[in-house]
Design a protein around this motif. Structure first.
Motif, mmCIF file in Angstrom:
data_model
loop_
_atom_site.group_PDB
_atom_site.id
_atom_site.type_symbol
_atom_site.label_atom_id
_atom_site.label_comp_id
_atom_site.label_asym_id
_atom_site.label_seq_id
_atom_site.Cartn_x
_atom_site.Cartn_y
_atom_site.Cartn_z
ATOM 1 N N ASP A 314 17.952 -26.969 -16.945
ATOM 2 C CA ASP A 314 18.121 -26.033 -18.063
ATOM 3 C C ASP A 314 18.388 -24.628 -17.519
ATOM 4 O O ASP A 314 17.496 -24.018 -16.929
ATOM 5 N N PRO A 315 19.593 -24.083 -17.703
ATOM 6 C CA PRO A 315 19.890 -22.763 -17.130
ATOM 7 C C PRO A 315 19.065 -21.637 -17.734
ATOM 8 O O PRO A 315 18.805 -20.634 -17.067
ATOM 9 N N VAL A 316 18.656 -21.778 -18.969
ATOM 10 C CA VAL A 316 17.815 -20.751 -19.593
ATOM 11 C C VAL A 316 16.439 -20.734 -18.927
ATOM 12 O O VAL A 316 15.905 -19.670 -18.585
ATOM 13 N N ALA A 317 15.873 -21.912 -18.726
ATOM 14 C CA ALA A 317 14.579 -21.991 -18.038
ATOM 15 C C ALA A 317 14.701 -21.506 -16.596
ATOM 16 O O ALA A 317 13.780 -20.879 -16.061
ATOM 17 N N ALA A 318 15.843 -21.780 -15.952
ATOM 18 C CA ALA A 318 16.044 -21.349 -14.571
ATOM 19 C C ALA A 318 16.047 -19.831 -14.464
ATOM 20 O O ALA A 318 15.433 -19.246 -13.558
ATOM 21 N N THR A 319 16.726 -19.170 -15.397
ATOM 22 C CA THR A 319 16.759 -17.707 -15.391
ATOM 23 C C THR A 319 15.376 -17.132 -15.701
ATOM 24 O O THR A 319 14.930 -16.160 -15.076
#
Length: 337
Positions: A314-319
């Motif tokens: 999940d790119p949102v969680a990664a950021t």
């Protein structure tokens, strides 16, 4: 800001099998003149990875909390140096990085192979962080940040973070990272730390690719190493890791591997030209992994299943994890554009 793009989790295919060894995947690759740092490089998978990298011509540096043990285990392998460092102690990470940066050499490979698993009781580091999250993720985040100058100077560096199928056990618990409000669960804590490894590689690749730094995360397979020191023989048998006589099960088709087979995917991610131009991917069985199969609600560590769970890509969680990690370490790297 860089555009948020999630890499496609689809096997290449690589042509290798789950039974491939680290020596198989590095065959014919010349690493003369390259420098690699391998955390956890004096035990289990990290030691095998360090060995084959050195055998291929790389200069390999192994950070070690127990330097005497590391030197004893690595003494027969040419091309490996042991330097002091403890992932749980930020001061030693700083000193290690300062020593390396003083050489003014690029860093070609950073393999984040050290880790702890399934601590039976809640332990915290000096900052109050749950210890598996602190060592498996935050210590490696700090080390990578402090070495960023050398990584970006390589112009074609790779960072490999060892995740695990255990990432399925838990997403990042952003509302309670340290189990301050909820009861401690050793597998949820381990799972969170392994999800963090995957998300770190995803976000590092997004931020670093314009500087020539690509990152990958890896599930090595089920291997009986010192990582399992907190599990009983009975637990290991119940999980399917040991046979009735107490011997490690070697069955790559079912995910149980030897150390040589287990180290193959992390070495492949670190050196193989098949991955040129790619990054941010979660890999297993010497290939890019597909989406997770099996029952993600089943927290049994012995349950079968391959692939990567959605919460670990999940790119949102990664950021979000990146921002949290910067706050916890006081580091900001690299500046996104």
């Amino acid at each position: 800001m860089l555009q948020q793009v999630t890499p496609i989790q689809k096997p290449l295919p690589s042509g290798f099998t789950a039974a491939a060894t680290a020596e198989d995947v590095i065959a014919g690759i010349d690493l003369a003149g390259r420098i690699a740092i391998v955390t956890g490089g004096y035990s289990g998978l990290g030691q095998e990875a360090a060995r084959v990298l050195a055998q291929a011509g790389a200069r390999v540096i192994v950070p070690a909390r127990d330097q005497a043990k590391a030197r004893q285990r690595l003494s027969s392998i040419a091309g490996i140096e042991v330097w002091p460092m403890d992932l749980a102690d930020a001061r030693t990470i700083d000193r290690f990085a300062e020593r390396f940066l003083a050489e003014r050499r690029p860093l070609d490979i950073l393999m984040l192979s050290a880790g702890i698993m399934a601590l039976p009781e809640l332990q915290r580091d000096a900052r109050g962080l749950e210890m598996q999250f602190a060592i498996n993720h935050i210590g490696h985040f700090a080390l990578t940040g402090r070495l960023w100058q050398a990584l970006s100077a390589a112009d074609n560096a790779r960072v490999v973070a060892l995740s695990s199928r255990g990432h399925r056990y838990s997403p990042i618990r952003f509302d309670d990272l340290a189990f301050a409000r909820c009861a401690y669960d050793r597998w949820a804590a381990y799972g969170q730390s392994k999800t963090a490894n995957a998300l770190f590689a995803l976000e590092l690749d997004r931020r670093g690719r314009d500087a020539g730094v690509r990152a990958f995360s890896v599930h090595p397979g089920g291997i009986v190493t010192n990582l399992a020191q907190h599990l009983t023989q009975e637990e290991l048998r119940d999980f399917g890791a040991l046979d009735a006589e107490g011997r490690p099960v070697i069955d790559p088709g079912k995910g149980w591997k030897s150390v040589a087979q287990g180290a193959a995917t992390q070495v492949w991610c670190a050196v193989h030209p098949q991955l040129d131009g790619l990054g941010g991917l979660y890999c297993e069985d010497v290939d890019v992994a597909g989406p997770a199969d099996g029952d993600l609600a089943n927290l049994d560590p012995g349950a079968p299943g391959r692939g990567v769970a959605e919460h670990a890509t999940d790119p949102v969680a990664a950021t979000r994890l990146w921002v949290v990690s910067e706050a916890l370490t006081g580091l900001r790297f690299p500046v996104s554009r």
